[in-house]
Motif scaffolding. Sequence first.
Motif, PDB file in Angstrom:
ATOM      1  N   ALA A  12      49.253  -2.916   0.297  1.00 32.29           N
ATOM      2  CA  ALA A  12      49.110  -3.421   1.678  1.00 32.29           C
ATOM      3  C   ALA A  12      49.241  -4.736   1.801  1.00 32.29           C
ATOM      4  O   ALA A  12      48.259  -5.564   1.334  1.00 32.29           O
ATOM      5  N   PHE A  13      50.249  -5.303   2.608  1.00 31.38           N
ATOM      6  CA  PHE A  13      50.262  -6.735   2.873  1.00 31.38           C
ATOM      7  C   PHE A  13      49.354  -6.923   3.995  1.00 31.38           C
ATOM      8  O   PHE A  13      49.537  -6.256   5.065  1.00 31.38           O
ATOM      9  N   GLY A  14      48.920  -8.245   4.137  1.00 27.81           N
ATOM     10  CA  GLY A  14      48.444  -8.653   5.453  1.00 27.81           C
ATOM     11  C   GLY A  14      47.101  -9.029   5.127  1.00 27.81           C
ATOM     12  O   GLY A  14      46.452  -8.777   4.286  1.00 27.81           O
TER      13      GLY A  14
ATOM     14  N   GLU B 157      37.669 -13.753   4.850  1.00 24.77           N
ATOM     15  CA  GLU B 157      39.034 -13.556   4.837  1.00 24.77           C
ATOM     16  C   GLU B 157      39.299 -12.298   3.942  1.00 24.77           C
ATOM     17  O   GLU B 157      39.120 -12.323   2.841  1.00 24.77           O
ATOM     18  N   GLU B 158      39.782 -11.039   4.500  1.00 25.05           N
ATOM     19  CA  GLU B 158      40.115  -9.864   3.817  1.00 25.05           C
ATOM     20  C   GLU B 158      41.514  -9.812   3.813  1.00 25.05           C
ATOM     21  O   GLU B 158      42.455  -9.770   4.603  1.00 25.05           O
TER      22      GLU B 158
ATOM     23  N   GLY C  86      66.835  21.424  10.639  1.00 25.49           N
ATOM     24  CA  GLY C  86      66.450  19.949   9.919  1.00 25.49           C
ATOM     25  C   GLY C  86      65.399  19.227  10.558  1.00 25.49           C
ATOM     26  O   GLY C  86      65.136  18.163  10.147  1.00 25.49           O
ATOM     27  N   THR C  87      65.012  19.577  11.757  1.00 23.42           N
ATOM     28  CA  THR C  87      63.963  18.968  12.163  1.00 23.42           C
ATOM     29  C   THR C  87      62.609  19.752  12.500  1.00 23.42           C
ATOM     30  O   THR C  87      62.631  20.967  12.625  1.00 23.42           O
ATOM     31  N   HIS C  88      61.443  19.030  11.847  1.00 28.90           N
ATOM     32  CA  HIS C  88      59.928  19.754  11.960  1.00 28.90           C
ATOM     33  C   HIS C  88      59.004  18.823  12.671  1.00 28.90           C
ATOM     34  O   HIS C  88      59.067  17.509  12.438  1.00 28.90           O
ATOM     35  N   ILE C  89      57.891  19.347  13.038  1.00 29.22           N
ATOM     36  CA  ILE C  89      56.919  18.815  13.543  1.00 29.22           C
ATOM     37  C   ILE C  89      55.812  18.831  12.166  1.00 29.22           C
ATOM     38  O   ILE C  89      55.648  19.565  11.759  1.00 29.22           O
ATOM     39  N   SER C  90      55.379  17.466  12.103  1.00 25.19           N
ATOM     40  CA  SER C  90      54.437  17.242  10.857  1.00 25.19           C
ATOM     41  C   SER C  90      53.092  16.882  11.248  1.00 25.19           C
ATOM     42  O   SER C  90      52.975  16.207  12.181  1.00 25.19           O
ATOM     43  N   LEU C  91      52.143  17.678  10.708  1.00 25.23           N
ATOM     44  CA  LEU C  91      50.628  17.433  10.941  1.00 25.23           C
ATOM     45  C   LEU C  91      50.066  17.541   9.598  1.00 25.23           C
ATOM     46  O   LEU C  91      50.194  18.246   8.637  1.00 25.23           O
ATOM     47  N   ALA C  92      49.307  16.579   9.216  1.00 25.10           N
ATOM     48  CA  ALA C  92      48.562  16.337   7.950  1.00 25.10           C
ATOM     49  C   ALA C  92      47.262  15.768   8.113  1.00 25.10           C
ATOM     50  O   ALA C  92      46.945  14.932   8.878  1.00 25.10           O
ATOM     51  N   PHE C  93      46.140  16.182   7.313  1.00 31.48           N
ATOM     52  CA  PHE C  93      45.118  15.533   7.018  1.00 31.48           C
ATOM     53  C   PHE C  93      45.056  14.819   5.683  1.00 31.48           C
ATOM     54  O   PHE C  93      45.686  15.427   4.772  1.00 31.48           O
ATOM     55  N   PHE C  94      44.170  13.658   5.445  1.00 32.89           N
ATOM     56  CA  PHE C  94      44.348  12.963   4.433  1.00 32.89           C
ATOM     57  C   PHE C  94      43.292  12.073   4.196  1.00 32.89           C
ATOM     58  O   PHE C  94      42.466  11.773   5.062  1.00 32.89           O
ATOM     59  N   TYR C  95      43.108  11.450   2.852  1.00 30.89           N
ATOM     60  CA  TYR C  95      42.038  10.876   2.380  1.00 30.89           C
ATOM     61  C   TYR C  95      42.796   9.390   1.835  1.00 30.89           C
ATOM     62  O   TYR C  95      43.779   9.483   1.423  1.00 30.89           O
ATOM     63  N   LYS C  96      42.382   8.120   2.215  1.00 29.28           N
ATOM     64  CA  LYS C  96      42.925   6.906   1.845  1.00 29.28           C
ATOM     65  C   LYS C  96      41.935   6.115   1.256  1.00 29.28           C
ATOM     66  O   LYS C  96      40.750   5.879   1.787  1.00 29.28           O
ATOM     67  N   LEU C  97      42.146   5.381   0.216  1.00 25.89           N
ATOM     68  CA  LEU C  97      41.610   4.286  -0.445  1.00 25.89           C
ATOM     69  C   LEU C  97      42.166   2.972  -0.213  1.00 25.89           C
ATOM     70  O   LEU C  97      43.229   2.697  -0.669  1.00 25.89           O
ATOM     71  N   GLN C  98      41.454   1.911   0.229  1.00 25.83           N
ATOM     72  CA  GLN C  98      42.274   0.482   0.653  1.00 25.83           C
ATOM     73  C   GLN C  98      41.310  -0.439  -0.250  1.00 25.83           C
ATOM     74  O   GLN C  98      40.281  -0.512   0.127  1.00 25.83           O
ATOM     75  N   HIS C  99      42.030  -0.865  -1.282  1.00 33.97           N
ATOM     76  CA  HIS C  99      41.523  -2.051  -1.921  1.00 33.97           C
ATOM     77  C   HIS C  99      41.461  -3.298  -1.467  1.00 33.97           C
ATOM     78  O   HIS C  99      42.685  -3.627  -1.026  1.00 33.97           O
ATOM     79  N   LEU C 100      40.571  -4.325  -1.199  1.00 38.07           N
ATOM     80  CA  LEU C 100      40.872  -5.482  -0.650  1.00 38.07           C
ATOM     81  C   LEU C 100      40.203  -6.481  -1.429  1.00 38.07           C
ATOM     82  O   LEU C 100      39.113  -6.543  -1.941  1.00 38.07           O
ATOM     83  N   LEU C 101      40.613  -7.802  -1.072  1.00 38.44           N
ATOM     84  CA  LEU C 101      40.303  -9.060  -1.827  1.00 38.44           C
ATOM     85  C   LEU C 101      39.574  -9.666  -0.850  1.00 38.44           C
ATOM     86  O   LEU C 101      40.107  -9.914   0.369  1.00 38.44           O
ATOM     87  N   VAL C 102      38.265 -10.194  -0.835  1.00 38.94           N
ATOM     88  CA  VAL C 102      37.535 -10.777   0.322  1.00 38.94           C
ATOM     89  C   VAL C 102      37.436 -12.078  -0.376  1.00 38.94           C
ATOM     90  O   VAL C 102      36.675 -12.419  -1.386  1.00 38.94           O
ATOM     91  N   GLU C 103      38.064 -13.268   0.406  1.00 37.47           N
ATOM     92  CA  GLU C 103      37.813 -14.761   0.076  1.00 37.47           C
ATOM     93  C   GLU C 103      36.778 -15.509   1.062  1.00 37.47           C
ATOM     94  O   GLU C 103      37.076 -15.304   2.273  1.00 37.47           O
ATOM     95  N   SER C 104      35.838 -16.134   0.653  1.00 40.89           N
ATOM     96  CA  SER C 104      34.812 -16.547   1.417  1.00 40.89           C
ATOM     97  C   SER C 104      34.369 -17.996   0.912  1.00 40.89           C
ATOM     98  O   SER C 104      34.404 -18.033  -0.605  1.00 40.89           O
TER      99      SER C 104
ATOM    100  N   ASN D 260      31.308 -18.460   0.184  1.00 42.25           N
ATOM    101  CA  ASN D 260      30.106 -18.002  -0.742  1.00 42.25           C
ATOM    102  C   ASN D 260      30.897 -17.449  -1.853  1.00 42.25           C
ATOM    103  O   ASN D 260      30.087 -17.094  -3.025  1.00 42.25           O
ATOM    104  N   GLY D 261      32.126 -17.289  -2.191  1.00 42.51           N
ATOM    105  CA  GLY D 261      32.730 -16.868  -3.438  1.00 42.51           C
ATOM    106  C   GLY D 261      33.519 -15.585  -3.058  1.00 42.51           C
ATOM    107  O   GLY D 261      33.439 -14.860  -2.109  1.00 42.51           O
ATOM    108  N   ASP D 262      34.485 -15.327  -3.888  1.00 45.42           N
ATOM    109  CA  ASP D 262      35.396 -14.096  -3.776  1.00 45.42           C
ATOM    110  C   ASP D 262      35.032 -12.838  -4.221  1.00 45.42           C
ATOM    111  O   ASP D 262      34.256 -12.938  -5.562  1.00 45.42           O
ATOM    112  N   TYR D 263      35.268 -11.886  -4.013  1.00 40.69           N
ATOM    113  CA  TYR D 263      34.930 -10.512  -4.489  1.00 40.69           C
ATOM    114  C   TYR D 263      35.986  -9.446  -3.853  1.00 40.69           C
ATOM    115  O   TYR D 263      36.709  -9.731  -2.861  1.00 40.69           O
TER     116      TYR D 263
END
Length: 185
Positions: A117-119, A126-127, A146-164, A166-169
């Motif tokens: 994920a960019f941004g 700053e994350e 050829g056309t369908h309605i899609s419905l889904a439940f999901f789990y997502k993990l987002q890893h971030l770099l935090v710059e501060s 006070n130090g990065d983590y």
Amino acid sequence: MRCDIKVFIICVVLLIMFNKTLPAQKTKNTGYFNNTDISWIKGVGSVKRYTIFVTNDESNWAIVTVNGIKHKSSVFGIGAGYEQWANSYTIPAFLRYQLFIKDIKPSIFEYIDAGYAFGSAKKDPEEKGRFIFSIGLGTNIKIDKGTHISLAFFYKLQHLLVESYNGDYTTNYNFIGLKVGVAFY
């Protein structure tokens, strides 16, 4: 808030315009696949802030499209989108493997996404977006050839770099969500 609604409407219009079934690319067992959806994403668990953990109260939305090849009961694709956070946004880019569990109506599928994920959020600290992983279970309901309605439940993990100053983590955000969209195959 007004700018967020404009961005959302523009994304929806552009994704609808560029998503068409390509019948010339279909064979008996192989064909073009597209899934475009809008997601509501809710934070769960806790998030590391310096040396303590706080409740993950993020509530985000996203619009994502996946294009790929469907071969028999498997889909291999590449996806991209836009995800709006409270004070920032990310642009996810990922690979998808999707498997249709049974050839029944409506079809049931499971999928795995992995990518980057960019941004970043322009604040202190700053994350900056990094690795993303998502796994989900859903259904496609046929509405036309050829056309369908899609419905889904999901789990997502987002890893971030935090710059501060006070130090990065690094830290991990955990989410659950609901996707509603249109699939073409």
